[in-house]
Design an enzyme around this catalytic site. Structure first.
Site, PDB file in Angstrom:
ATOM      1  N   GLN A 171       0.849  -1.201   0.000  1.00  0.00           N
ATOM      2  CA  GLN A 171       0.000   0.000   0.000  1.00  0.00           C
ATOM      3  C   GLN A 171       0.882   1.248   0.000  1.00  0.00           C
ATOM      4  O   GLN A 171       1.688   1.452   0.901  1.00  0.00           O
ATOM      5  CB  GLN A 171      -0.950   0.027   1.209  1.00  0.00           C
ATOM      6  N   TYR A 188      -5.494  11.005   3.979  1.00  0.00           N
ATOM      7  CA  TYR A 188      -4.109  11.315   3.601  1.00  0.00           C
ATOM      8  C   TYR A 188      -4.064  12.124   2.300  1.00  0.00           C
ATOM      9  O   TYR A 188      -5.096  12.554   1.802  1.00  0.00           O
ATOM     10  CB  TYR A 188      -3.289  10.021   3.551  1.00  0.00           C
ATOM     11  N   ARG A 217      -7.748   2.607  -2.990  1.00  0.00           N
ATOM     12  CA  ARG A 217      -8.610   2.667  -1.807  1.00  0.00           C
ATOM     13  C   ARG A 217      -9.120   4.092  -1.590  1.00  0.00           C
ATOM     14  O   ARG A 217      -8.362   5.049  -1.747  1.00  0.00           O
ATOM     15  CB  ARG A 217      -7.839   2.190  -0.570  1.00  0.00           C
ATOM     16  N   GLY A 268      -9.664  -6.819   8.837  1.00  0.00           N
ATOM     17  CA  GLY A 268      -8.552  -6.119   9.453  1.00  0.00           C
ATOM     18  C   GLY A 268      -8.372  -6.589  10.877  1.00  0.00           C
ATOM     19  O   GLY A 268      -7.664  -7.566  11.160  1.00  0.00           O
ATOM     20  N   ARG A 269      -9.084  -5.915  11.804  1.00  0.00           N
ATOM     21  CA  ARG A 269      -8.911  -6.220  13.235  1.00  0.00           C
ATOM     22  C   ARG A 269      -9.115  -7.695  13.545  1.00  0.00           C
ATOM     23  O   ARG A 269      -8.441  -8.251  14.407  1.00  0.00           O
ATOM     24  CB  ARG A 269      -9.872  -5.346  14.057  1.00  0.00           C
TER      25      ARG A 269
END
Ligand SMILES: Cc1cc2nc3c(=O)[nH]c(=O)nc-3n(C[C@H](O)[C@H](O)[C@H](O)COP(=O)(O)O)c2cc1C
Length: 376
Positions: free
Chosen positions: A104, A178, A230, A323-324
């Site tokens: 990424q 970002y 993304r 993810g988590r």
């Protein structure tokens, strides 16, 4: 395997023809665990190796494409060829376990802490500081057009390094506030040049990054190299990104020859806040409708049990990301595959840091943020 979950384990061909062995991918997760100089640590390698056996594709933590794009302590860097050997170690650790390795790539922009950036020179589309948890960050310096071109090139250079390091692809990180998102956002981008002013012009930077990455792949890679993008669908600020803005971006991205799009959500079934007529329809439904099968979409967000995954998959996304849950249970995919889904752990066991191969800085971040990862 329980019949109900069979579809999750069918193979899937991405737009470029590359076959994924199943429909479950690992979401990118920053781990704060690289060396201060941006090189990779053994702890990171163990972290990736531990989680790459079941999923079809692992998207790494974000890596900064320029020195002034670093947004986190302990982030691994991709802004110079000297980082290629470490990047390769990460790719190898993932591929050795049978998953595709996706790097990424990103630039933190105004989200970068000044102490991590040369001379504290925080940059963004415009001089609008970041706001988080009620705190205002340092006011960023708007990038010149020449600097914007340099950063676009840097995404290309990071892609070349990913190819040289043996990755199967890159994911352009246009989400989570970002730099790419800062350009797309009417709140963060107040420019009046070719990179801002209208929705169309706010898309110029994100789309130029995509074009650059694609041209580098054409030059240095081959058709099997995967490129994903993304995005975050909405921002809370008054002039921030709306669901309507995102549908325009997604429409443009769907024409770019990408191999997948990846939405960033904390809740898979979340609904839009504004910008579209029916606020009861989920964001995923809107996205799938707009994309209309032109490119695969990865869905994500609070998928913990096998049943959560089945329900998410049923909505029509071809791929789902965990993810988590993969922090909590790195064997999630194998358990479902073997018919042992009742053995899936969905609350982090605070005594199992070592067994779970979670590096110290990530472990501390989780422990210091109650409510972020279930069980803590
Ligand atoms: C520890 C942690 C680090 C993350 N770092 C990144 C990152 O580097 N890049 C990114 O796009 N998303 C990042 N995310 C967001 C995840 O990719 C994902 O979208 C989010 O956690 C929701 O999915 P989940 O409910 O399956 O965890 C991070 C999430 C966590 C928990």
């Amino acid at each position: 395997m329980n019949e109900k979950y069979k579809e999750l384990f069918t193979s899937y061909k991405l737009a470029n023809g590359v076959a994924l062995k199943n429909r479950i991918v690992m979401a990118p997760m920053t781990h704060w665990s690289s060396n201060v100089d941006g090189t990779v640590t053994d702890a990171e390698i163990q972290y990736y190796g531990r989680r790459s056996k079941g999923v079809s594709m692992v998207i790494t933590a974000c890596t900064h494409v320029t020195a002034n794009g670093q947004g986190f302590h302990g982030q691994f860097a991709s802004h110079s060829d000297e980082f290629i050997p470490g990047l390769k170690r990460v790719a190898d650790a993932i591929k050795e376990q049978g998953a595709k390795a996706i790097l990424q790539i990103y630039h933190g922009g105004k989200m970068s802490p000044p102490e991590l950036v040369p001379n504290g020179d925080i940059v963004s589309a415009s001089d609008v500081p970041a706001e988080s948890n009620g705190e205002t960050g340092k006011t960023p310096r708007p990038l010149t057009e020449a600097e914007i071109e340099e950063i676009i090139d840097a995404y290309g250079e990071a892609t070349r390094r990913a190819i040289e390091a043996g990755y199967d692809g890159v994911e352009i990180h246009g989400a989570n506030g970002y730099l790419i998102q800062q350009f797309f956002s009417g709140h963060s981008n107040r420019r009046e040049d070719r990179f801002g002013g209208t929705l169309e012009k706010r898309m110029a930077f994100p789309l130029a990054v995509v074009d650059k990455v694609k041209s580098v792949i054409e030059k240095y890679g081959d058709a099997s190299f995967i490129v994903g993008y993304r995005f975050s669908p909405e921002e809370p600020e008054e002039n921030g990104i709306t669901m309507a803005d995102t549908l325009v971006l997604v429409d443009a991205l769907a024409e770019k020859g990408l191999d997948y799009l990846h939405v960033s959500l904390t809740d898979y079934s979340s609904t839009p806040h504004r910008g579209v007529e029916d606020l009861s329809k989920t964001r995923i439904e809107y996205l799938l409708e707009k994309i209309n099968n032109r490119v695969p979409l990865i869905g994500v967000g609070s998928i913990y049990s096998a049943e959560d995954a089945r329900k998410a998959f049923e909505t029509g996304v071809p791929l789902i990301a965990l993810g988590r849950e993969l922090l909590i249970d790195p064997d999630w995919v194998q358990k479902v595959e073997e018919g042992n889904e009742e053995k899936i752990v969905t609350l982090l066991d605070k005594d199992k840091q070592e067994e779970l191969a979670i590096p110290d800085p990530l472990w501390k971040a989780i422990m210091n943020t109650p409510g972020w990862v279930p069980g803590v």
